[in-house]
Write a protein that holds these residues in place. Structure first.
Motif, PDB file in Angstrom:
ATOM      1  N   ILE A 166       8.702  -0.365   3.759  1.00 38.42           N
ATOM      2  CA  ILE A 166       8.252  -1.295   2.662  1.00 38.42           C
ATOM      3  C   ILE A 166       7.210  -2.351   3.486  1.00 38.42           C
ATOM      4  O   ILE A 166       7.689  -2.399   4.901  1.00 38.42           O
ATOM      5  CB  ILE A 166       9.406  -2.389   2.130  1.00 38.42           C
ATOM      6  N   TRP A 168       5.235  -5.808   3.733  1.00 37.78           N
ATOM      7  CA  TRP A 168       5.466  -7.720   4.780  1.00 37.78           C
ATOM      8  C   TRP A 168       4.949  -8.501   3.594  1.00 37.78           C
ATOM      9  O   TRP A 168       5.133 -10.071   3.764  1.00 37.78           O
ATOM     10  CB  TRP A 168       4.697  -8.038   5.993  1.00 37.78           C
ATOM     11  N   GLU A 195       8.402  -5.001   9.885  1.00 37.61           N
ATOM     12  CA  GLU A 195       8.186  -5.045  10.839  1.00 37.61           C
ATOM     13  C   GLU A 195       7.891  -6.951  11.309  1.00 37.61           C
ATOM     14  O   GLU A 195       8.517  -7.721  12.104  1.00 37.61           O
ATOM     15  CB  GLU A 195       7.364  -4.571  12.620  1.00 37.61           C
ATOM     16  N   GLU A 246      -0.516   0.152   3.473  1.00 41.78           N
ATOM     17  CA  GLU A 246      -2.038   1.160   4.145  1.00 41.78           C
ATOM     18  C   GLU A 246      -2.269   2.522   3.602  1.00 41.78           C
ATOM     19  O   GLU A 246      -1.627   3.345   3.665  1.00 41.78           O
ATOM     20  CB  GLU A 246      -2.433   0.553   5.045  1.00 41.78           C
ATOM     21  N   THR A 249      -1.715   4.413   6.696  1.00 41.29           N
ATOM     22  CA  THR A 249      -0.201   4.914   6.538  1.00 41.29           C
ATOM     23  C   THR A 249       0.530   5.826   5.711  1.00 41.29           C
ATOM     24  O   THR A 249       1.049   6.981   6.322  1.00 41.29           O
ATOM     25  CB  THR A 249       0.784   4.082   7.085  1.00 41.29           C
ATOM     26  N   GLU A 402     -10.210  -2.801   1.907  1.00 45.65           N
ATOM     27  CA  GLU A 402      -8.874  -3.357   0.813  1.00 45.65           C
ATOM     28  C   GLU A 402      -9.281  -4.701   2.030  1.00 45.65           C
ATOM     29  O   GLU A 402      -8.443  -4.499   3.225  1.00 45.65           O
ATOM     30  CB  GLU A 402      -7.680  -2.767   1.057  1.00 45.65           C
TER      31      GLU A 402
END
Ligand code: NAI
Ligand code: MG
Length: 499
Positions: A166, A168, A195, A246, A249, A402
């Motif tokens: 997930i 942040w 993180e 993203e 990713t 984005e």
């Protein structure tokens, strides 16, 4: 901390006092096997809030093993009714500790306390309750087979061990979205929080123990993407991975999943068109646009960052919008009068200010904002000015990429066809908004826009029963509502020979 900030909640102080924070594996809080830690930062001040043990491959292995053992053992014996009870108990515990959760979220992420108090925390509670209700309501069917004397039926079974990664921007809420549905359907989970913002997920871990979940059913391992995230998404004993983040990713997650062909669902952000027609309620549209772009500092996957305004009213509307945006009060999230907080991290600050420069170079006109924010209480934090770019065309990078910050690109359009054409001219397809009083226009534009969610005369409205997810490169799979259950169950067909 500034004097305008409220005192920290005693429970937050207590939670932060035992640093480094341990991860939840097999029902216990443990240190990382390597002993390594990382800092989690208060984005309003740049100061370290706490140290956190950093999960790496060995820790992920241990968590997956715990989840597998629970899945094949204790968790199988827990009835749907008891899964429902456990999830409801967890919801009650979050609600009981709501003020603490809100403060912890604001400290770690930076968002205004009013947003964590009235959006993140109650939506998380609602989500656990909603999916708790599904635990004993999903079932197979009997099949009207025609080929001989057979009785056939289906079972809906859990997928198994689920890895959940997930971001942040809504740390607790994303954990709730991911965990609730998976567990309701009988899966076991290894969750990797981002993180940048591990704290509310770890506090949630304490309540998971308190609620009485068997050990190993839910494991929570903060760590970095390239290490812990990669280990989880490539793990040969993980049956499914659910990811939000993203699109770059997302591609890596798919590649990592090929080893054991694990199931994948992806929610990858967007560049959502928000379309304002001359015949709309323009005051409502103005407020709606502000909410759609500046909520959570613009760090929202479905933010309405491409604002399409009908040519006749473009100058007037965009002018009024920038006047309002100039009045948005920036500050530390813990200050209750703050309307917009800092971005989550220095990295995000660099990304967003980079796009502000790109926009200016491309010839866009920053009618409001356009720079890093300055001021006595802002300089140490990751603050940017809320920004309205006019003179934007849909081909510019600031209209296509984005930004994930408080930046809106305002683009004029001629008529319905032009609005739909430009609106769809993007690789993304997560969400869209339409503002008009013409019911025919509203529904036909909603139908023509390629997006997973369309809001008509509103924006950013959420409910756990409403499916949310992407068209095109915004990803696939739906979170929210009955469609989520498809991600976390698989169908088994059983044939019985009656002859
Ligand atoms: P990211 O996609 O890198 O991070 C999201 C999660 O994925 C984090 O938990 C991270 O640790 C993990 N991750 C990163 N690399 C990984 C890998 N190779 N394997 C497995 N897991 C991995 O997003 P990031 O770098 O935090 O933000 C960059 C941009 O992504 C933002 O500016 C924004 O445009 C977009 N984003 C979109 C979000 C959404 O809600 N759709 C949320 C967060 C970021
Ligand atoms: Mg990244």
């Amino acid at each position: 901390m500034t004097t305008t900030q409220q005192e920290l909640h005693p429970a937050v102080v207590k939670f932060l006092s035992n640093s480094p924070k341990k991860m939840l594996i097999n029902g216990e809080f443990v240190a990382s096997k390597s002993g390594k830690t990382f800092d989690t930062i208060n984005p309003a001040t740049g100061e370290v809030i706490a140290k956190v043990y950093e999960a790496d491959k060995e820790d992920i292995d241990a968590a997956v093993k715990a989840a597998r053992t629970a899945f094949e053992g204790e968790w199988k014996k827990v009835t749907p009714k008891d899964r429902e009870k456990l999830l409801n108990r967890l919801a009650d515990l979050i609600e009981k500790n709501a003020a603490e959760f809100a403060q912890l979220e604001t400290l770690d992420n930076g968002k205004p306390i009013n947003e964590s108090t009235f959006a993140d925390v109650p939506l998380s509670v609602d989500n656990f309750r909603y999916f708790a209700g599904w635990a004993n309501k999903i079932h197979g069917e009997t099949l009207p087979v025609s080929n001989g004397n057979y009785f056939a039926y289906t079972l809906r079974e859990p997928v198994g061990v689920v890895g959940q990664i997930i971001p942040w921007n809504f740390p607790l809420l994303m954990a709730a979205w991911k965990i609730a549905a998976a567990v309701a359907m009988g899966n076991c989970v290894v969750l990797k929080p981002a993180e940048q913002t591990p704290l509310t997920a770890l506090r949630l871990g304490e309540l998971i123990i308190e609620a009485g979940f068997p050990k190993g059913v839910i494991n929570i391992c903060p760590g970095f993407g390239e290490t812990a995230g990669a280990a989880l998404s490539s793990h040969m004993d993980v049956d499914k991975v659910a990811f939000t983040g993203e699109y770059i990713t997302g591609r890596k997650i798919i590649q990592a999943s090929t080893g054991n062909l694990k199931r994948v669902s992806l929610e990858l952000g967007g560049k959502s068109p928000n379309v304002v027609f001359t015949d709309g309620d323009l005051d409502a549209a103005l407020s709606g646009c502000i909410g759609s772009v500046f909520f959570n500092q613009g760090q929202v996957c479905c933010a309405g960052t491409r604002l399409f305004v009908e040519k006749k009213i473009y100058d007037d509307f965009v002018g009024k919008l920038s006047d309002r945006v100039k009045g948005i009060k920036l500050g530390a999230g813990l200050d209750p009068s703050t309307q917009m907080g800092p971005l989550v991290s220095e990295e995000q600050l660099k990304r967003v200010t980079g796009y502000l420069d790109i926009g200016k170079k491309e010839g866009a006109n920053p009618l409001a904002g356009g720079n890093r924010a300055k001021g006595e209480h802002l300089d140490k934090g990751y603050f940017v000015e809320p920004t309205v770019f006019a003179n934007v065309n849909n081909k510019m990078r600031i209209a296509q990429e984005e930004i994930f910050g408080p930046v809106v690109s305002a683009i004029p359009f001629n008529d319905v066809n032009d609005a739909v054409f430009q609106g769809n001219e993007t690789t993304y397809g997560l969400a869209a908004g339409v503002w008009t009083k013409d019911i025919k226009k509203a529904h036909s534009v909603a139908k023509a826009l390629k997006a997973g969610t369309v809001w008509i005369n509103c924006y950013n409205v959420f409910d756990p029963c409403a499916p949310f997810g992407g068209f095109k490169q915004s990803g696939f799979g739906r979170e929210g509502g009955i469609h989520t259950l498809e991600l976390y169950t698989q169908v088994k067909t059983v044939w019985v020979n009656l002859s």
